[in-house]
Design a protein around this motif. Structure first.
Motif, PDB file in Angstrom:
ATOM      1  N   TYR A  66      43.062  87.039 -18.331  1.00 52.45           N
ATOM      2  CA  TYR A  66      42.743  86.749 -16.694  1.00 52.45           C
ATOM      3  C   TYR A  66      41.259  86.631 -16.792  1.00 52.45           C
TER       4      TYR A  66
ATOM      5  N   VAL B 128      46.943  91.026 -13.385  1.00 52.15           N
ATOM      6  CA  VAL B 128      45.920  90.437 -12.669  1.00 52.15           C
ATOM      7  C   VAL B 128      45.600  91.714 -11.744  1.00 52.15           C
TER       8      VAL B 128
ATOM      9  N   ARG C 157      41.809  93.666 -12.103  1.00 47.52           N
ATOM     10  CA  ARG C 157      40.924  93.602 -11.048  1.00 47.52           C
ATOM     11  C   ARG C 157      40.504  95.256 -11.027  1.00 47.52           C
TER      12      ARG C 157
ATOM     13  N   ASP D  63      39.861  81.442 -12.274  1.00 47.28           N
ATOM     14  CA  ASP D  63      40.467  82.288 -11.476  1.00 47.28           C
ATOM     15  C   ASP D  63      39.602  83.592 -11.096  1.00 47.28           C
ATOM     16  N   ALA D  64      39.079  84.118 -12.252  1.00 51.67           N
ATOM     17  CA  ALA D  64      38.628  85.594 -12.060  1.00 51.67           C
ATOM     18  C   ALA D  64      37.214  85.278 -11.246  1.00 51.67           C
TER      19      ALA D  64
ATOM     20  N   ARG E  36      36.644  83.088  -8.971  1.00 56.61           N
ATOM     21  CA  ARG E  36      37.206  82.865  -7.799  1.00 56.61           C
ATOM     22  C   ARG E  36      37.115  84.095  -6.978  1.00 56.61           C
ATOM     23  N   TRP E  37      38.008  84.974  -7.568  1.00 53.60           N
ATOM     24  CA  TRP E  37      38.359  86.358  -7.001  1.00 53.60           C
ATOM     25  C   TRP E  37      36.902  87.036  -6.691  1.00 53.60           C
TER      26      TRP E  37
ATOM     27  N   ARG F 210      35.106  85.442  -3.697  1.00 56.34           N
ATOM     28  CA  ARG F 210      35.675  85.926  -2.745  1.00 56.34           C
ATOM     29  C   ARG F 210      35.227  87.221  -2.126  1.00 56.34           C
ATOM     30  N   GLU F 211      35.224  88.267  -3.172  1.00 54.70           N
ATOM     31  CA  GLU F 211      34.925  89.766  -2.887  1.00 54.70           C
ATOM     32  C   GLU F 211      33.513  89.717  -2.442  1.00 54.70           C
TER      33      GLU F 211
END
Ligand SMILES: *Cc1c(COP(=O)(O)O)cnc(C)c1O
Length: 510
Positions: free
Chosen positions: A264, A333, A337, A391-392, A394-395, A398-399
């Protein structure tokens, strides 16, 4: 069984019916987008694939949403040589194949393999005899042994990262050495000591120092570069793209042990590595209840070789272990996280509170932003950001996290640091660290990592007790180094536990 031994490189799971089931799944979640520039893209994001690939309801005659657990060791043939793609369970098993498709998808091996096969004129990757690009093994060690056997050859040479997993160096030196005549040279591939100058160095100089050290170790008979990032237990980072370019230039393979990051957070194949090896015992299982390993590659020739050895050695996981790992990955995931958020909070407590209080020094966490950082520390933090999977990252964006944000960003669940001994005595003085570890309550004193429960250990006397003392000293593994695998418990409990452990171990002594 006879069919697989007589045609050793063929993947029996591509018989008539099986290929139709795997190609139907590959038109939904697994499929690379074939048009335009998106050759390395999946149709769905990581979190979606982690939940659905290998669990397609079409795999079950009832339409069940959980992968069927197929315990058969052998399969009926309707006529001699005519079957559904499965003959004998060591060679191929439907549950293990579902798990292997999932591995291939998460590591990005499937899209790379499809692209490589297209170049060879093969349009349906599901028909490729060596399988989907991911292979499951009974342990990370079995996967490691297979990778080294396949790629180092007879009389070859390996350039390995210095702080490599202990079991890997044991195999390199004590098995591949005497049995394959393979020599291994250990090299520091991190920024931590790059340059050694002390002066402020440019980014280019820091990169060049790593390239120089690796190139100086390469010989005519070098077959592969072996690296791990983050490393164990010091959590140094290896710049995968940079090393991949060196490997390409010298015509050698790059193998990355992706155990500590998990797919991930990091997908080495998409950064230029040729083969990924991992212990699925750690983050992929995540529950400290399965021993397993994996290999992933988009290179058809490498895949054929390791697939042949997988069947020849027979060090495969049971169908039930494969099923458990599919189940585990559905929460990879979510787990990664939360554990990364908890680990960052703990690293920040250590850096911002425990270091100034004189309780610990040299906190190691890839995403940590220190108030004052050396050029090497800055470079390492930037690398931790750029080496994250899309993907990570982007997370994180977003945070509200960024590469330069105050305090840093979550980047995995591992934290290590040196405890401040009351008397900074010899390299082997472990009293203070032992007192700390024995006072922990939320963390369990144990080896291994990646589970939902926090684990704490003393590398010198536990995971790294077998490493040559001189080598250990160079890596900074002494009696004060503590390694924590941060779990998914309540973050306040985690930080409080470490704080009270430090107070009991160090505070009382001062
Ligand atoms: C645990 C581990 C291995 C070995 O895996 P096993 O499943 O224990 O055989 C290899 N590499 C790293 C980085 C590990 O942490």
């Amino acid at each position: 069984m006879t069919a697989t031994t007589s045609t050793p490189l063929s993947h029996p799971a591509n018989g008539r019916t099986a290929s139709s089931s795997s190609s139907s799944s590959s038109t939904t979640l697994d499929a690379p987008l074939t048009n335009g520039s998106s050759a390395h893209k999946h149709a769905h994001a990581f979190a979606t694939r982690a939940i659905h690939v290998g669990s397609e309801p079409e795999l079950s005659i009832s339409g069940g949403v959980s992968t069927p657990l197929d315990l058969s060791t052998t399969y009926r043939q309707t006529r001699v040589g005519e079957h559904k793609g499965f003959e004998y369970s060591r060679s191929a098993n439907p549950t293990r194949l579902a798990y292997e498709r999932l591995i291939a998808s998460l590591e990005g091996a499937d899209v790379l393999l499809a692209a490589a096969l297209r170049e060879q004129g093969v349009t349906d990757p599901a028909k490729f005899e060596a399988g989907p690009g991911g292979l499951a093994f009974a342990s990370g060690s079995a996967a490691t042994a297979t990778a080294i056997q396949a790629l180092a050859g007879q009389g070859g040479h390996i350039v390995s990262v210095g702080d490599v997993y202990g079991g890997t160096s044991r195999y390199q030196l004590k098995v591949a050495g005497p049995l394959q005549g393979v020599e291994t040279t250990y090299v520091d591939m991190s920024y931590s000591t790059a340059g050694d100058g002390g002066e402020v160095e440019s980014d280019e100089d820091q990169d060049q120092a790593i390239v120089d050290r690796v190139e100086q170790a390469i010989r005519p008979e070098t077959k592969l570069i072996w690296a791990e990032t983050p490393t164990n237990p010091c959590l140094s980072l290896v710049p995968i793209r940079l090393i991949a370019a060196v490997a390409k230039r010298h015509g050698v393979f790059l193998v990355i042990d992706n155990t500590f990051a998990s797919p991930y957070l990091q997908q080495p194949l998409l950064l230029g590595a040729d083969l990924v090896v991992a212990s699925s015992t750690k983050y992929i299982s995540g529950h400290s209840d399965v021993v397993g390993g994996l290999l992933a590659t988009g290179n058809p020739a490498i895949l054929s070789k390791v697939r042949f050895l997988q069947n020849a050695h027979g060090a495969v996981p049971s169908p039930f272990d494969a099923w458990l790992l599919i189940r585990s990955i559905k929460t990879l995931v979510l787990r990664t996280r939360q554990q990364s958020l908890n680990a960052l909070a703990l690293a920040r407590y250590l850096e911002e509170t425990a270091v100034p209080a004189g309780l610990v020094r040299d906190v190691r966490y890839p995403g940590l932003k220190r108030k004052r950082e050396s050029p090497a520390q800055r470079r390492e933090r930037e690398l931790a950001w750029t080496q994250l999977s899309d993907d990570a990252r982007r997370w994180l964006v977003r945070e509200g996290y960024s590469v330069d944000g105050e305090g840093g960003f979550p980047a995995g669940g591992m934290v290590s640091f040196h405890i401040a001994s009351a008397s900074p005595a010899s390299q082997t003085e472990t009293q203070t660290a032992e007192r700390f570890l024995e006072h922990l309550d939320v963390f369990t004193l144990a080896e291994s990592l990646g589970g939902l429960e926090g684990l704490a250990e003393l590398p010198l006397l536990m995971t790294h007790s077998g490493v040559d003392p001189e080598h250990r000293r160079k890596l900074g593994i002494d009696g004060e180094l503590v390694r924590l695998s941060v779990g998914a418990e309540d973050v306040d409990d985690i930080v409080r536990d470490v704080a009270q452990g430090l107070a009991a171990a160090v505070g009382g002594k001062q």
